[in-house]
Design a protein around this motif. Structure first.
Motif, mmCIF file in Angstrom:
data_model
loop_
_atom_site.group_PDB
_atom_site.id
_atom_site.type_symbol
_atom_site.label_atom_id
_atom_site.label_comp_id
_atom_site.label_asym_id
_atom_site.label_seq_id
_atom_site.Cartn_x
_atom_site.Cartn_y
_atom_site.Cartn_z
ATOM 1 N N HIS A 201 0.837 -1.190 0.000
ATOM 2 C CA HIS A 201 0.000 0.000 0.000
ATOM 3 C C HIS A 201 0.877 1.247 0.000
ATOM 4 O O HIS A 201 1.773 1.380 0.833
ATOM 5 N N GLU A 202 0.605 2.170 -0.913
ATOM 6 C CA GLU A 202 1.326 3.431 -0.949
ATOM 7 C C GLU A 202 0.889 4.299 0.231
ATOM 8 O O GLU A 202 -0.284 4.322 0.594
ATOM 9 N N PRO A 203 1.840 5.027 0.853
ATOM 10 C CA PRO A 203 1.447 5.970 1.904
ATOM 11 C C PRO A 203 0.386 6.933 1.383
ATOM 12 O O PRO A 203 0.479 7.430 0.270
ATOM 13 N N ARG A 204 -0.633 7.185 2.199
ATOM 14 C CA ARG A 204 -1.770 7.986 1.751
ATOM 15 C C ARG A 204 -2.055 9.094 2.753
ATOM 16 O O ARG A 204 -2.241 8.833 3.939
ATOM 17 N N TYR A 205 -2.088 10.333 2.278
ATOM 18 C CA TYR A 205 -2.367 11.482 3.152
ATOM 19 C C TYR A 205 -3.868 11.640 3.308
ATOM 20 O O TYR A 205 -4.583 11.967 2.358
ATOM 21 N N ASP A 206 -4.364 11.372 4.504
ATOM 22 C CA ASP A 206 -5.794 11.480 4.791
ATOM 23 C C ASP A 206 -5.938 11.707 6.294
ATOM 24 O O ASP A 206 -5.880 10.765 7.093
ATOM 25 N N ARG A 207 -6.139 12.956 6.702
ATOM 26 C CA ARG A 207 -6.139 13.285 8.118
ATOM 27 C C ARG A 207 -7.313 12.653 8.867
ATOM 28 O O ARG A 207 -7.172 12.182 9.997
ATOM 29 N N ALA B 71 -0.456 2.460 6.125
ATOM 30 C CA ALA B 71 -0.125 3.375 5.029
ATOM 31 C C ALA B 71 -0.694 4.766 5.277
ATOM 32 O O ALA B 71 -0.083 5.776 4.914
ATOM 33 N N VAL B 72 -1.865 4.835 5.894
ATOM 34 C CA VAL B 72 -2.463 6.143 6.204
ATOM 35 C C VAL B 72 -1.605 6.886 7.219
ATOM 36 O O VAL B 72 -1.340 8.090 7.065
ATOM 37 N N LEU B 73 -1.155 6.202 8.277
ATOM 38 C CA LEU B 73 -0.295 6.859 9.254
ATOM 39 C C LEU B 73 1.039 7.241 8.636
ATOM 40 O O LEU B 73 1.571 8.323 8.915
ATOM 41 N N GLU B 74 1.576 6.371 7.794
ATOM 42 C CA GLU B 74 2.846 6.667 7.121
ATOM 43 C C GLU B 74 2.734 7.913 6.266
ATOM 44 O O GLU B 74 3.658 8.736 6.205
ATOM 45 N N GLY B 75 1.617 8.104 5.619
ATOM 46 C CA GLY B 75 1.464 9.223 4.702
ATOM 47 C C GLY B 75 0.961 10.496 5.349
ATOM 48 O O GLY B 75 1.020 11.563 4.739
ATOM 49 N N THR B 76 0.473 10.415 6.591
ATOM 50 C CA THR B 76 -0.185 11.573 7.199
ATOM 51 C C THR B 76 0.539 12.125 8.408
ATOM 52 O O THR B 76 0.621 13.346 8.587
ATOM 53 N N THR B 77 1.053 11.264 9.262
ATOM 54 C CA THR B 77 1.587 11.718 10.549
ATOM 55 C C THR B 77 3.102 11.852 10.512
ATOM 56 O O THR B 77 3.789 11.206 9.712
ATOM 57 N N THR B 78 3.620 12.708 11.403
ATOM 58 C CA THR B 78 5.069 12.873 11.511
ATOM 59 C C THR B 78 5.685 11.658 12.178
ATOM 60 O O THR B 78 6.684 11.116 11.704
ATOM 61 N N ASP B 79 5.120 11.223 13.303
ATOM 62 C CA ASP B 79 5.515 9.965 13.929
ATOM 63 C C ASP B 79 4.550 8.901 13.421
ATOM 64 O O ASP B 79 3.333 9.063 13.513
ATOM 65 N N ALA C 1 -8.926 9.893 8.059
ATOM 66 C CA ALA C 1 -8.687 8.451 8.154
ATOM 67 C C ALA C 1 -7.628 8.148 9.217
ATOM 68 O O ALA C 1 -7.768 7.199 9.998
ATOM 69 N N ALA C 2 -6.572 8.960 9.270
ATOM 70 C CA ALA C 2 -5.533 8.747 10.280
ATOM 71 C C ALA C 2 -6.101 8.943 11.681
ATOM 72 O O ALA C 2 -5.785 8.184 12.609
ATOM 73 N N ASP D 272 4.574 5.452 14.227
ATOM 74 C CA ASP D 272 4.227 4.400 15.178
ATOM 75 C C ASP D 272 3.150 4.928 16.120
ATOM 76 O O ASP D 272 3.335 5.962 16.772
ATOM 77 N N PRO D 273 1.998 4.243 16.236
ATOM 78 C CA PRO D 273 0.921 4.744 17.105
ATOM 79 C C PRO D 273 1.357 4.970 18.543
ATOM 80 O O PRO D 273 0.914 5.929 19.188
ATOM 81 N N MET D 274 2.222 4.094 19.067
ATOM 82 C CA MET D 274 2.674 4.279 20.439
ATOM 83 C C MET D 274 3.427 5.598 20.577
ATOM 84 O O MET D 274 3.244 6.334 21.553
ATOM 85 N N ASP D 275 4.271 5.925 19.598
ATOM 86 C CA ASP D 275 4.982 7.200 19.625
ATOM 87 C C ASP D 275 4.005 8.366 19.523
ATOM 88 O O ASP D 275 4.173 9.405 20.179
ATOM 89 N N ILE D 276 2.971 8.224 18.704
ATOM 90 C CA ILE D 276 1.976 9.291 18.547
ATOM 91 C C ILE D 276 1.251 9.541 19.864
ATOM 92 O O ILE D 276 1.059 10.694 20.279
ATOM 93 N N PHE D 277 0.854 8.476 20.544
ATOM 94 C CA PHE D 277 0.170 8.641 21.822
ATOM 95 C C PHE D 277 1.104 9.250 22.875
ATOM 96 O O PHE D 277 0.688 10.084 23.689
ATOM 97 N N ARG D 278 2.365 8.829 22.862
ATOM 98 C CA ARG D 278 3.334 9.400 23.806
ATOM 99 C C ARG D 278 3.490 10.903 23.573
ATOM 100 O O ARG D 278 3.497 11.702 24.525
ATOM 101 N N VAL D 279 3.624 11.291 22.313
ATOM 102 C CA VAL D 279 3.769 12.707 21.980
ATOM 103 C C VAL D 279 2.515 13.483 22.382
ATOM 104 O O VAL D 279 2.596 14.614 22.879
ATOM 105 N N GLY D 280 1.341 12.879 22.194
ATOM 106 C CA GLY D 280 0.104 13.537 22.571
ATOM 107 C C GLY D 280 0.016 13.791 24.065
ATOM 108 O O GLY D 280 -0.419 14.861 24.510
ATOM 109 N N ILE D 281 0.430 12.813 24.858
ATOM 110 C CA ILE D 281 0.451 12.989 26.310
ATOM 111 C C ILE D 281 1.425 14.096 26.699
ATOM 112 O O ILE D 281 1.121 14.958 27.538
ATOM 113 N N GLU D 282 2.589 14.083 26.072
ATOM 114 C CA GLU D 282 3.588 15.114 26.370
ATOM 115 C C GLU D 282 3.086 16.496 25.961
ATOM 116 O O GLU D 282 3.319 17.491 26.661
#
Length: 428
Positions: A6-12, A138-146, A14-15, A148-158
């Motif tokens: 799956h190609e990375p896909r930018y979709d906020r 692929a959606v996270l790869e194409g949309t988010t800076t981090d 969906a992410a 890995d979901p665990m990293d995203i949640f960690r950054v959100g808490i911080e």
């Protein structure tokens, strides 16, 4: 690059839905309130430029990245502080002497650590992450800076913790007189939602690191607080200008330089730290929505990740505050003169996390005529050509003024655990 075909896909949207689906069954195990702890910190007054209430670092950031915000719309901390948290990580923070003081940033950090540990202990969340579909990856790869979901949640808490400590610079303009009252007031007033929707990401992180906030709070008759109308308009104007800067850079990269979208993102995100997927790939005329703040219908019910994180953070912070005792100690500045051994040219920056950090740290040192021999992002190690212990001390101060935490070595926690009352086993 493809993700399992799956190609990375930018979709906020969906992410956002992917993250909400992971978080909804449970985001972390119940967080335990840490045992009582005495944490020592050092504090130094911020030194504004002549005729200004802002430091040089604050003014330069304001002029370069906060257009059209004016200096008089910005509140500065009065002190910068350093301490080592209960995980042994050096930290830099700021506080205002007329507000709630150093307790907020220290207790905030302990709250963040406790919630991070609760995330790591959540085996159900870990399983859901490993079972993500290639399309969702692929959606996270194409949309988010981090990605890995665990990293995203960690950054959100911080980010939640950063917002609390940063707004605490304005605590004297609110009806809240204790750290716990302030945290509950922030939540009940919807300030976290305002940060998520009004601010742009880099502004919140970078202005926090510099001990400044471009906000005016207005107390309401019902005991809540809100942003002033001028604050809302200024934050919107800054966000619009940042989006236009990103679009302008993308047009130049793709239409003039002939780069692909992926190559343009890589080049300008790494080299300029001005462009990111969040803004560069937005369709013209649209505004970015915080992924955590987007609402979804999941399992027949309305769900949004942000309120869950904010509630967890607020309740745990209020429980952590009574367990933390803070004590100021004198800073060890070292000798003024003398020779430096080879090992004294080596130091570490635990919060150096990307190439932008490398460039910033290198730039600060080179502006002081300190040569940089090597910067290793993986080990967080820097080798610099300090001329004397005093030169090294001043360089560390300059790096702290830029929001980083230089340390001679990675040490054990400089804290002491106090006797534990029964209530510290409470789970939040």
């Amino acid at each position: 690059m493809t993700m399992n075909g799956h190609e990375p896909r930018y979709d906020r949207r969906a992410a956002s839905r992917v993250l909400a689906s992971l978080a909804r069954p449970g985001l972390g195990t119940p967080a335990l309130v840490p045992p009582p702890r005495r944490i020592e910190y050092t504090a130094a007054p911020l030194r504004p430029e002549a005729g200004s209430h802002l430091t040089l670092s604050q003014r330069l950031y304001l002029e370069r990245f906060m257009r059209p915000c004016r200096a008089d719309q910005v509140t500065s901390a009065t002190h910068r502080m350093t301490w080592t948290d209960s995980d042994g990580i050096p930290n830099t923070g700021h506080f205002h002497s007329g507000g709630l003081g150093p307790l907020v940033p220290i207790a905030m950090r302990e709250t963040v650590l406790a919630l991070w540990h609760a995330l790591e202990a959540d085996t159900g969340l870990a399983t859901r992450i490993t079972e993500m579909s290639p399309r969702d990856e692929a959606v996270l790869e194409g949309t988010t800076t981090d990605h890995d979901p665990m990293d995203i949640f960690r950054v959100g808490i911080e980010a939640c913790g950063r917002a609390l400590a940063q707004h605490a610079l304005l605590a004297r303009a609110t009806p809240y007189r204790t750290a716990a009252e302030f945290a509950h007031g922030m939540r009940d007033s919807g300030i976290y939602s305002a940060v998520a929707t009004r601010w742009y990401w880099e502004l919140q992180a970078s202005s926090y690191r510099r001990g400044m906030i471009a906000v005016t709070l207005c107390a309401q008759p019902d005991g809540t607080i809100r942003y002033s109308a001028e604050t809302v308009a200024t934050l919107r104007a800054m966000k619009d200008m940042t989006i236009e800067d990103a679009h302008r850079t993308m047009r130049r990269a793709t239409q003039v330089e002939g780069l692909s979208v992926a190559d343009a993102i890589t080049k300008y995100h790494d080299e300029l730290d001005v462009i990111s997927r969040q803004y560069a790939l937005l369709p013209p005329g649209t505004r970015p929505a915080c992924l955590a703040a987007m609402p979804h219908q999941l399992g027949g019910a309305h769900y949004s990740t942000l309120p869950v994180v904010v509630d967890k953070f607020t309740e745990l912070f209020a429980a952590v505050v009574p367990t933390v005792t803070v004590a100021e100690v004198a800073a060890d500045t070292g000798s003024e003169t003398g020779e430096l051994a080879a090992e004294d040219q080596v130091f570490y920056v635990p919060d150096m996390s990307c190439k932008h950090c490398v460039r910033t740290i290198t730039g600060v040192l080179e502006s002081m005529s300190i040569g940089v021999r090597d910067v290793d992002l993986t080990s967080k190690r820097v080798i610099a050509e300090f001329r004397s212990p005093r030169n090294r001390h001043r360089a560390f101060e300059a790096l702290r003024d830029s929001g980083y935490n230089p340390t001679a070595e990675l040490t054990e926690p400089a804290t002491a655990t106090l006797p534990t009352p029964a209530t510290t086993e409470t789970a939040v």
